[in-house]
Enzyme design. Sequence first.
Site, PDB file in Angstrom:
ATOM      1  NE  ARG A  48      -3.784  -2.187   0.099  1.00 36.39           N
ATOM      2  CZ  ARG A  48      -3.502  -3.392  -0.430  1.00 36.39           C
ATOM      3  NH1 ARG A  48      -2.396  -3.598  -1.119  1.00 36.39           N
ATOM      4  NH2 ARG A  48      -4.352  -4.391  -0.300  1.00 36.39           N
ATOM      5  CB  SER A  63      -8.938  -1.840   3.989  1.00 40.57           C
ATOM      6  OG  SER A  63      -9.296  -3.069   3.417  1.00 40.57           O
ATOM      7  CD  GLU A  67      -5.936   0.599   2.103  1.00 39.55           C
ATOM      8  OE1 GLU A  67      -5.712  -0.428   2.755  1.00 39.55           O
ATOM      9  OE2 GLU A  67      -6.624   0.613   1.071  1.00 39.55           O
TER      10      GLU A  67
HETATM   11  C1  LIG Z   1     -15.553  -0.692  -1.655  1.00 35.58           C
HETATM   12  C2  LIG Z   1     -14.076  -0.427  -1.809  1.00 35.58           C
HETATM   13  C3  LIG Z   1     -13.199  -1.491  -1.943  1.00 35.58           C
HETATM   14  C4  LIG Z   1     -11.820  -1.251  -2.108  1.00 35.58           C
HETATM   15  N1  LIG Z   1     -10.973  -2.308  -2.234  1.00 35.58           N
HETATM   16  C5  LIG Z   1      -9.644  -2.104  -2.364  1.00 35.58           C
HETATM   17  C6  LIG Z   1      -8.743  -3.204  -2.485  1.00 35.58           C
HETATM   18  O1  LIG Z   1      -9.129  -4.358  -2.501  1.00 35.58           O
HETATM   19  N2  LIG Z   1      -7.416  -2.950  -2.599  1.00 35.58           N
HETATM   20  C7  LIG Z   1      -6.934  -1.664  -2.612  1.00 35.58           C
HETATM   21  O2  LIG Z   1      -5.712  -1.507  -2.723  1.00 35.58           O
HETATM   22  N3  LIG Z   1      -7.758  -0.602  -2.519  1.00 35.58           N
HETATM   23  C8  LIG Z   1      -9.095  -0.786  -2.395  1.00 35.58           C
HETATM   24  N4  LIG Z   1      -9.955   0.281  -2.271  1.00 35.58           N
HETATM   25  C9  LIG Z   1      -9.399   1.644  -2.249  1.00 35.58           C
HETATM   26  C10 LIG Z   1      -9.466   2.382  -3.622  1.00 35.58           C
HETATM   27  O3  LIG Z   1     -10.520   1.881  -4.406  1.00 35.58           O
HETATM   28  C11 LIG Z   1      -8.184   2.276  -4.418  1.00 35.58           C
HETATM   29  O4  LIG Z   1      -7.098   2.757  -3.674  1.00 35.58           O
HETATM   30  C12 LIG Z   1      -8.282   3.077  -5.731  1.00 35.58           C
HETATM   31  O5  LIG Z   1      -7.176   2.775  -6.536  1.00 35.58           O
HETATM   32  C13 LIG Z   1      -8.336   4.587  -5.516  1.00 35.58           C
HETATM   33  O6  LIG Z   1      -8.542   5.184  -6.785  1.00 35.58           O
HETATM   34  P1  LIG Z   1      -9.376   6.513  -6.953  1.00 35.58           P
HETATM   35  O7  LIG Z   1      -9.351   6.867  -8.389  1.00 35.58           O
HETATM   36  O8  LIG Z   1     -10.718   6.370  -6.334  1.00 35.58           O
HETATM   37  O9  LIG Z   1      -8.494   7.512  -6.103  1.00 35.58           O
HETATM   38  P2  LIG Z   1      -9.002   8.751  -5.219  1.00 35.58           P
HETATM   39  O10 LIG Z   1      -9.707   8.256  -4.020  1.00 35.58           O
HETATM   40  O11 LIG Z   1      -9.696   9.726  -6.079  1.00 35.58           O
HETATM   41  O12 LIG Z   1      -7.600   9.366  -4.775  1.00 35.58           O
HETATM   42  C14 LIG Z   1      -6.797   8.687  -3.818  1.00 35.58           C
HETATM   43  C15 LIG Z   1      -5.453   9.432  -3.716  1.00 35.58           C
HETATM   44  O13 LIG Z   1      -4.772   9.314  -4.956  1.00 35.58           O
HETATM   45  C16 LIG Z   1      -4.572  10.591  -5.545  1.00 35.58           C
HETATM   46  N5  LIG Z   1      -4.823  10.442  -6.980  1.00 35.58           N
HETATM   47  C17 LIG Z   1      -5.887   9.890  -7.590  1.00 35.58           C
HETATM   48  N6  LIG Z   1      -5.719   9.918  -8.923  1.00 35.58           N
HETATM   49  C18 LIG Z   1      -4.514  10.488  -9.151  1.00 35.58           C
HETATM   50  C19 LIG Z   1      -3.773  10.788 -10.312  1.00 35.58           C
HETATM   51  N7  LIG Z   1      -4.217  10.524 -11.548  1.00 35.58           N
HETATM   52  N8  LIG Z   1      -2.561  11.377 -10.163  1.00 35.58           N
HETATM   53  C20 LIG Z   1      -2.076  11.664  -8.935  1.00 35.58           C
HETATM   54  N9  LIG Z   1      -2.735  11.404  -7.791  1.00 35.58           N
HETATM   55  C21 LIG Z   1      -3.941  10.818  -7.907  1.00 35.58           C
HETATM   56  C22 LIG Z   1      -5.569  11.525  -4.866  1.00 35.58           C
HETATM   57  O14 LIG Z   1      -5.090  12.862  -4.854  1.00 35.58           O
HETATM   58  C23 LIG Z   1      -5.629  10.928  -3.475  1.00 35.58           C
HETATM   59  O15 LIG Z   1      -4.521  11.375  -2.715  1.00 35.58           O
HETATM   60  C24 LIG Z   1     -11.327   0.081  -2.119  1.00 35.58           C
HETATM   61  C25 LIG Z   1     -12.231   1.149  -1.972  1.00 35.58           C
HETATM   62  C26 LIG Z   1     -13.586   0.899  -1.819  1.00 35.58           C
HETATM   63  C27 LIG Z   1     -14.539   2.054  -1.676  1.00 35.58           C
END
Ligand SMILES: Cc1cc2nc3c(=O)[nH]c(=O)nc-3n(C[C@H](O)[C@H](O)[C@H](O)COP(=O)(O)OP(=O)(O)OC[C@H]3O[C@@H](n4cnc5c(N)ncnc54)[C@H](O)[C@@H]3O)c2cc1C
Length: 355
Positions: A175, A253, A347
């Site tokens: 992570r 998580s 996380e």
């Molecule tokens: C129901 C659920 C289940 C999940 N299961 C998992 C799992 O199994 N494993 C896991 O690892 N994660 C999991 N996650 C967490 C999450 O889905 C992942 O970390 C996902 O990759 C986040 O992507 P996002 O586009 O939503 O990022 P965001 O939430 O929009 O952003 C997260 C961070 O990344 C930065 N960011 C986003 N996009 C960019 C970009 N293009 N450039 C620079 N910075 C950026 C943002 O500024 C922020 O700091 C889960 C979440 C939920 C709600």
Amino acid sequence: MAEPVAPAGTSTTTGPERLAGYTTLRVGGPVRRVLTPTTEAELVATVRDLDAAGEPVLVLGGGSNVLVGEAGFDGTVVRVATRGIDADVASCSGAVLTVAAGEPWEDLVRYTVEREYSGLETLAGIPGLVGGTPIQNVGAYGTEVGQLITTVKTLDRSTGQVRTFFAVECQFGYRSSRFKSEPGRYLVLAVTFQLRLGSLSAPIRYPELARVLGVEVGARVPAPEVAAAVLDLRRGKGMVLDDADPDTWSAGSFFTNPLLDADAAAALPADAPRFPQPDGRTKTSAAWLIERAGCGKGFGEGPARVSSKHSLALTNRGGATADDVLELARRVRAGVERAYGITLVPEPVLVGCEL
Ligand SMILES: Cc1cc2nc3c(=O)[nH]c(=O)nc-3n(C[C@H](O)[C@H](O)[C@H](O)COP(=O)(O)OP(=O)(O)OC[C@H]3O[C@@H](n4cnc5c(N)ncnc54)[C@H](O)[C@@H]3O)c2cc1C
């Protein structure tokens, strides 16, 4: 201060809007302005202009790994909405896919499974966009994206230059990555994955997944079966977003699994899960600690509660504020601290708030 002008094609929303509408936890206060660039050139120009103007910028993908405080964000939110998958497929190198940061992750997984490019199938059902995946080296059921990424193309906001990192330079860990350790410095523009050709999955590494598939750890299984089994497992744990079910309105998580040195690992109860790591540390299960500390499934009284299906997910059962979620997180963290002397680490990225 000069107001940066959004490049043509970039959609603009001006406040007052609440970030709750852009996050899967459905909490978060107001934001001044939201820009949604749809091409890479617009994305780069938008962020460069905002940076040059000294405007605070919050980059958002799917908002599935953030907890935004009630104060919101006093600046501009840039929502990444770039699309496109460029596939270079050859029998010797496999499928090399260069994917725009704004592609939905679940669409990419489906695309690869349908075309028999294997490797991403255990990551089915994770919300968010492709650009968010290298940030925390997204992982599930035995695979982390860092194992399949070859390069990450970024805008280095400290220099304004585009910079592409090879996977070995990304410092991928559990992570974690260089993008997470230097928050806000790199805007991810595109991610390149190298996948194997073939209808079978990568070897199944996760015992629970092997069990439901009815195979030994290490076996290969048709990738669509793996993706379907993962989705089933995830649904059972409330880890697939469902608009109709507030028990899934979370950031996934909420705490990472603690990585313990030898002394801390020795102090764990004998029956605690222990996963030895290559660096000598021991990973234990945050969910196990939370459950045993009495803060497990369903814990909490208000609109923010621990999921009734998974003790690691903090959920907004409807009408919760960021403060409700933070208060619940503090109670869970304190419970584990009291019982085991271990301080859980959140996380999701905390924006404008702290635990
Ligand atoms: C129901 C659920 C289940 C999940 N299961 C998992 C799992 O199994 N494993 C896991 O690892 N994660 C999991 N996650 C967490 C999450 O889905 C992942 O970390 C996902 O990759 C986040 O992507 P996002 O586009 O939503 O990022 P965001 O939430 O929009 O952003 C997260 C961070 O990344 C930065 N960011 C986003 N996009 C960019 C970009 N293009 N450039 C620079 N910075 C950026 C943002 O500024 C922020 O700091 C889960 C979440 C939920 C709600």
